[in-house]
Design an enzyme around this catalytic site. Sequence first.
Site, short mmCIF file in Angstrom:
data_model
loop_
_atom_site.label_atom_id
_atom_site.label_comp_id
_atom_site.label_asym_id
_atom_site.label_seq_id
_atom_site.Cartn_x
_atom_site.Cartn_y
_atom_site.Cartn_z
N LYS A 177 12.15 -28.40 5.49
CA LYS A 177 13.58 -28.19 5.23
C LYS A 177 14.18 -27.23 6.26
CE LYS A 177 14.90 -25.01 2.03
NZ LYS A 177 15.88 -24.00 2.45
N ASN A 178 13.48 -26.10 6.50
CA ASN A 178 14.08 -25.06 7.34
C ASN A 178 14.01 -25.36 8.83
OD1 ASN A 178 14.80 -23.78 5.05
ND2 ASN A 178 13.27 -22.15 5.16
N ARG B 268 23.74 -21.42 2.61
CA ARG B 268 23.93 -20.41 3.65
C ARG B 268 23.68 -20.95 5.05
NH1 ARG B 268 24.39 -15.59 1.55
NH2 ARG B 268 24.24 -14.71 3.61
N CYS C 132 24.30 -14.25 -2.80
CA CYS C 132 23.04 -14.99 -2.80
C CYS C 132 22.12 -14.38 -3.85
CB CYS C 132 22.40 -14.88 -1.42
SG CYS C 132 20.82 -15.70 -1.33
N ARG D 55 21.95 -10.44 2.18
CA ARG D 55 21.95 -11.40 3.29
C ARG D 55 23.22 -11.36 4.16
NH1 ARG D 55 19.21 -16.93 1.31
NH2 ARG D 55 18.65 -17.05 3.49
N LYS E 38 16.24 -6.15 14.05
CA LYS E 38 15.15 -6.65 13.20
C LYS E 38 15.02 -8.15 13.39
CE LYS E 38 17.90 -6.35 9.00
NZ LYS E 38 17.94 -5.91 7.64
N VAL E 39 13.96 -8.69 12.83
CA VAL E 39 13.70 -10.11 13.05
C VAL E 39 14.52 -10.93 12.07
CG1 VAL E 39 11.92 -11.89 13.02
CG2 VAL E 39 11.37 -9.60 13.85
N SER E 40 15.34 -11.82 12.59
CA SER E 40 16.13 -12.71 11.74
C SER E 40 15.99 -14.15 12.23
CB SER E 40 17.61 -12.31 11.77
OG SER E 40 18.43 -13.38 11.33
N VAL E 41 15.58 -15.00 11.31
CA VAL E 41 15.46 -16.43 11.63
C VAL E 41 16.83 -17.00 11.99
CG1 VAL E 41 14.89 -18.69 10.64
CG2 VAL E 41 13.41 -16.72 10.19
N ASP F 101 8.98 -16.77 1.72
CA ASP F 101 9.20 -18.04 1.00
C ASP F 101 7.97 -18.50 0.22
OD1 ASP F 101 11.77 -18.07 1.90
OD2 ASP F 101 11.44 -19.56 3.47
N ILE G 51 11.29 -8.47 2.99
CA ILE G 51 12.36 -9.18 3.70
C ILE G 51 13.67 -9.18 2.90
CG2 ILE G 51 13.04 -11.36 4.83
CD1 ILE G 51 10.54 -10.24 6.12
N ARG H 278 16.56 -28.78 -4.06
CA ARG H 278 17.09 -28.34 -2.76
C ARG H 278 15.99 -28.34 -1.71
NH1 ARG H 278 21.03 -23.27 -2.98
NH2 ARG H 278 21.10 -23.95 -0.81
#
Length: 430
Positions: free
Chosen positions: A22-23, A102, A126, A131, A171-174, A316, A338, A408
Amino acid sequence: MDRIRIRGGNRLNGTINISGAKNAALPLMIVSLLTPETLTLNNVPRLADVRLLQRILQNHGVDIMIAGKRPGQNGQSGDVKQLSARTIADTTAPYELVSKMRASFWVLGPLLARCGEAKVSLPGGCAIGTRPVDMHLQAMEKLGAEIAIEAGYVVAKARNGLRGNRIVFDKVSVGATHAALMAAVLAQGETVIENAAREPEIGDVAQCLVKMGARIDGIHSPTLRISGVTSLHGAEHTVIADRIETGTYAMCAGMTGGDVMLRGARSDTLGSVIDVMRKAGIAVDETNEGLRVQRNGRALEPVSVATAPFPGFPTDCQAQLMALMTMADGTSTIRETIFENRFMHVQELARLGADIHLNGDTAEVRGVRKLTGAPVMATDLRASVSLVIAALAAEGETMLNRVYHLDRGFETLEDKLAACGADVARLSGN
Ligand code: EPU
């Protein structure tokens, strides 16, 4: 509303086909905004989030076709989607659509890069944390966009196009990495993204962009170097296997005991999940077909885990691990680093008999000998599936409400589990 009924106690034995991620599918679909030519995506999972994003992209003028199945295709390999954004009809992403998912906010980067403007609703609240999107906006500003917030919308303009720059994330953000990457591929000159997320879905998107003519170095590393090009062309790309779905079914098999082949799963995308599973007493072996997961008779061992960006343990999979540890032979600690509010499953797991104590960002999970079925509901996707894991081992019947959360992100979950011997059925809401 549909519900899922699970009668616990059956071991799982058989094969589960792992769907496309999905991601990865969501940002890959958004990538189609970057070219007037057709992007063909194979192995797109059939999920509510994919259908919703389709509506959002259609609103921008993307023409989307689902290619026909060839004879012999059994419907288990996902959809083939052809996305063509010949012209962008509308650069606004409205609140009614963005607030439902989102990831649709991520259209900001490609719309800006291609059209020089975008108006995208802020996503709003959320269930798992605040977020914010500040890092997305900082990245767009670094690339030369002017940003204003007006009536709940981000209004972004880059009249003379985006220009490459050095973007250093705190920071780390996808999501912010996706946004910066998708915008930088069409910016003038070179962009360097430092402290980029290394999640396999970022690598998948980057590889698709390269097929479309983008110039990206450092794929899978924390430093991405992008030389902007003036246009991208069409391409064909296959969505990678879903590592979170893989981890989830591995934990289902670990919870019930048994022997399950996760067909198509890729160990290189799982980071520390495999180590954690092995520490918990579950055998995980790589084969040509996928990952074989077994627990035959051995007790579940407690583990201590903190979530972290890839290759660390994924947030996740945190709820699913917690469900697994409810029946471990001892006390586990699970720390969520996270998202600040991703423990909504704790109280629902307690309804099944779990013994979990929360202290700030850390859950102490004391293994119990027995869980008992009950009606439960969850507030997000991964929390919902953690209740499925617990229910598979609980005595008696569990009724999972608000199944739309599961839909989802998990394709035909009840069919995949039932095919391995679980007693699980979807009850239609009507
Ligand atoms: N953050 C900021 N500012 C930003 C962006 C992020 O402070 O501008 C913070 C977040 O609040 C969070 C952390 O940075 O504390 C990491 O968030 P990230 O941006 O990485 O998350 P995301 O891109 O919004 C994606 C996945 C999530 C997954 C996270 C973390 C998709 C569509 N979503 O979200 O998946 O949990 O990365 O790996 O890829 C799910 O599938 O159930 C799901 C929630």
